[in-house]
Design an enzyme around this catalytic site. Structure first.
Site, mmCIF file in Angstrom:
data_model
loop_
_atom_site.group_PDB
_atom_site.id
_atom_site.type_symbol
_atom_site.label_atom_id
_atom_site.label_comp_id
_atom_site.label_asym_id
_atom_site.label_seq_id
_atom_site.Cartn_x
_atom_site.Cartn_y
_atom_site.Cartn_z
ATOM 1 N N CYS A 84 0.819 -1.210 0.000
ATOM 2 C CA CYS A 84 0.000 0.000 0.000
ATOM 3 C C CYS A 84 0.861 1.272 0.000
ATOM 4 O O CYS A 84 1.333 1.654 -1.058
ATOM 5 C CB CYS A 84 -1.006 -0.027 1.143
ATOM 6 N N HIS A 101 -3.643 -5.164 0.095
ATOM 7 C CA HIS A 101 -3.070 -5.736 1.318
ATOM 8 C C HIS A 101 -3.257 -7.254 1.323
ATOM 9 O O HIS A 101 -4.286 -7.750 1.796
ATOM 10 C CB HIS A 101 -3.794 -5.189 2.544
ATOM 11 N N GLU A 156 -1.971 -9.323 3.218
ATOM 12 C CA GLU A 156 -1.937 -9.906 4.565
ATOM 13 C C GLU A 156 -3.310 -10.231 5.128
ATOM 14 O O GLU A 156 -3.451 -11.124 5.956
ATOM 15 C CB GLU A 156 -1.173 -8.991 5.532
HETATM 16 N N1 GLN Z 1 -1.833 6.777 2.714
HETATM 17 C C1 GLN Z 1 -1.994 6.026 1.500
HETATM 18 C C2 GLN Z 1 -3.377 6.212 0.896
HETATM 19 O O1 GLN Z 1 -4.283 6.639 1.581
HETATM 20 C C3 GLN Z 1 -1.715 4.567 1.736
HETATM 21 C C4 GLN Z 1 -2.708 3.896 2.622
HETATM 22 C C5 GLN Z 1 -2.227 2.608 3.190
HETATM 23 O O2 GLN Z 1 -1.014 2.366 3.253
HETATM 24 N N2 GLN Z 1 -3.151 1.773 3.657
HETATM 25 O O3 GLN Z 1 -3.580 5.932 -0.240
#
Ligand code: GLN
Length: 541
Positions: free
Chosen positions: A382, A508, A510
């Site tokens: 992410c 994600h 995970e």
């Molecule tokens: N801050 C970034 C976004 O909002 C990544 C979010 C995250 O790592 N879950 O896109």
């Protein structure tokens, strides 16, 4: 007829109620029963989405886009379930619903009260989960500690459920800490006794008590807990410290807890089959290799902030018979002491997790640059994905001061930008791109080799994404976006084909990782770390 198990906790929080609840579920599941689990969080937040992971641990994301308590992650990992938003009930959610109905005039002029209106709403929500899941047994974990003011309406609701559902269809489990005094090595049951008294004062008599202690409780402690808890000695169990939390169902089952719970609920179940689970645990407990991973993050001080990521790394490790040793590195420290980045040489892999806001991002990018330039296996998730794009844009494509508009709204090269539908969003709660979305993986890429499928569903939680205006320059310089959304407009995975293992995803992995069935991207990363350490060629997958 659906049956209900309620789990309460005493003495202090963080005694492992989530693991205990998951373990009871596992013991029932391996006896052929269909289970589901609800987490009650008595805080006034509507969901966990607005809470700081540094204080409360990570926000767990469900397939349907719920931003929930991290205990749902434990339920999913232990029970291999896909839970929904409705499996997490909070005070905020309950009051919001009741107040909305009051505003609509649904209560026909009556005075709206905690009993019965709020308690009815709580019971209704628990029963809704029972219906939609068609489970045989619904386990409900009441967060917090017995005696907390905010937990009272929930305890009152579950008290009433015994009357309404019947004795044989309800079971109360109480878990509490039994500390051992250093000096005398004595097991102290008094705090537990007090917490049982508190529960009784509310009108709940536990059917079984689980002592949470560093070691198996002795006969004397067990006798006292049974006597003061007014339950037979055979209804007292102990969850003691074990090397891997996945052992907890095994140790409780050995003490007879699975049989006890089934019998008490009137089931004549076939004997349990924990065989498969035992094998999963064995793979975790008996590794043949070891890899060292540097996790460069912003919430490094609280490991619960990254609990699903930790677990996914370990699931990947177990599949390679490898112990995964994770060192948490504060990204900001790498900014203050840039020379420390070369410490990363001592690791077999660099992992950059999720994150929000500008703090620590330069440190994370320094780590990514070091991994890229030194061909150390890298996995970014992410924010880790977005920062890998920025680092590549700056240092390979020569786009000076490239950035995300989350970090610098005035960047000359906003290679990561707000998604169009996110512009103008004012409310913070439940407004990100959330939950499972389809990702299309391009054949003959690392992503495709890892997942062995052209279409996968992975969970998301973000507001920003790769800016399509920069696609061409990134691609020309060698960055491969191997996974995309169905319309091809959102970049989902990236890789550097000439590297040993350089992979990142907007999603994600995970959240869908399970012991015995690791997330492919995490497995691939650990496999690459291990192969590289052993001097083998890069894995083909
Ligand atoms: N801050 C970034 C976004 O909002 C990544 C979010 C995250 O790592 N879950 O896109």
């Amino acid at each position: 007829m659906v049956k209900y198990i309620f789990v309460t906790g005493g003495v202090l929080s963080s005694v492992g109620k989530g693991i205990l609840t998951s373990s009871i579920g596992k013991m029932l599941q391996t006896r052929g029963l269909k289970v589901t689990v609800i987490k009650i969080d008595p805080y006034v937040n509507v969901d966990a989405g607005t809470m700081n992971p540094y204080m409360h641990g990570e926000v767990y994301v469900t397939d349907d886009g719920g931003e929930t308590d991290l205990d749902l992650g434990w339920y999913e990992r232990f029970l291999d379930l896909s839970l929904k938003q409705e499996n997490n009930i909070t005070t905020g959610l309950v009051y919001k619903a009741v107040i909305e109905r009051e505003r609509r005039g649904d209560f026909l002029g009556r005075c709206v009260q905690i009993v019965p209106h709020v308690t009815n709403e709580i019971k209704h929500r628990i029963r809704t989960v029972a219906k939609t899941s068609s489970a045989d047994v619904v386990l409900t974990e009441v967060g917090g500690t017995v005696g907390d003011i905010e937990g009272l309406p929930f305890l009152e609701a579950i008290r009433q459920m015994r009357l309404e559902e019947g004795f044989e269809n309800t079971l109360y489990v109480h878990v509490a800490l039994v500390p051992v005094l250093d000096v005398t090595n004595e097991m102290k049951t008094k705090p537990l006794q007090h917490s049982v008294n508190e529960l009784r004062r509310i009108g709940i008599q536990p059917d079984t008590i689980v002592a949470r202690s560093p070691m198996m409780i002795d006969a004397e402690a067990l006798r006292k807990i049974a006597l003061f808890g007014t339950i037979p000695e055979g209804a007292v169990f102990c969850s003691y410290n074990v090397e891997s939390i996945y052992q907890v169902p095994l140790i409780l089952d050995k003490q007879g807890m699975g049989d006890f719970v089934c019998k008490r609920l009137g089931y004549t179940c076939p004997v349990q089959d924990l065989h498969e689970w035992q094998q999963v645990v064995n793979a975790i407990l008996k590794p043949e290799h070891e890899v060292r991973i540097a996790l460069v993050g912003k919430y490094a001080g609280l490991t619960d902030s990254y609990v699903s990521m930790n677990e996914a790394l370990r699931h990947g490790g177990a599949a390679c018979r490898t112990r995964v040793c994770i060192t948490y590195m504060e990204a900001e420290k790498l900014e203050q002491n840039p020379e420390c980045v070369s410490d990363l040489k001592a690791f077999n892999g660099v992992f950059v997790p999720y994150g929000f806001g500008p703090r620590g991002t330069e440190g994370k990018m320094a780590a990514i640059k070091f991994a890229r330039e030194n061909d150390i296996p890298f996995l970014g998730i992410c924010y880790g994905f977005q920062l890998a794009v920025i680092e590549f844009a700056r240092n390979v494509c020569g786009l000076k001061d490239a950035n995300s508009t989350e970090i610098n709204p005035n960047s000359p090269h906003p290679v990561i930008d707000l998604m169009p539908e996110q512009r103008g969003v004012e409310y913070k709660g439940a407004t990100m791109r959330l939950g499972a979305h389809k990702v299309i993986l391009e054949p003959n890429t690392l992503a495709h080799n890892l997942y062995k499928q052209e279409e996968v569903y992975e969970r998301h939680r973000h507001r920003f994404e790769v800016n399509l205006d920069y696609m061409e320059v990134l691609r020309k310089n060698g960055l491969c976006f191997s996974g995309k959304s169905t319309d091809g407009r959102r970049m989902e995975t990236l890789e550097l084909p000439n590297h040993y293992f350089f992979f990142a995803s907007q999603f994600h992995g995970e959240f869908k990782s399970r012991p015995g069935r690791p997330s492919p991207e995490y497995y691939g990363f650990i496999r690459a770390c291990l192969n590289k350490k052993l001097g083998k060629p890069k894995p083909e997958f």
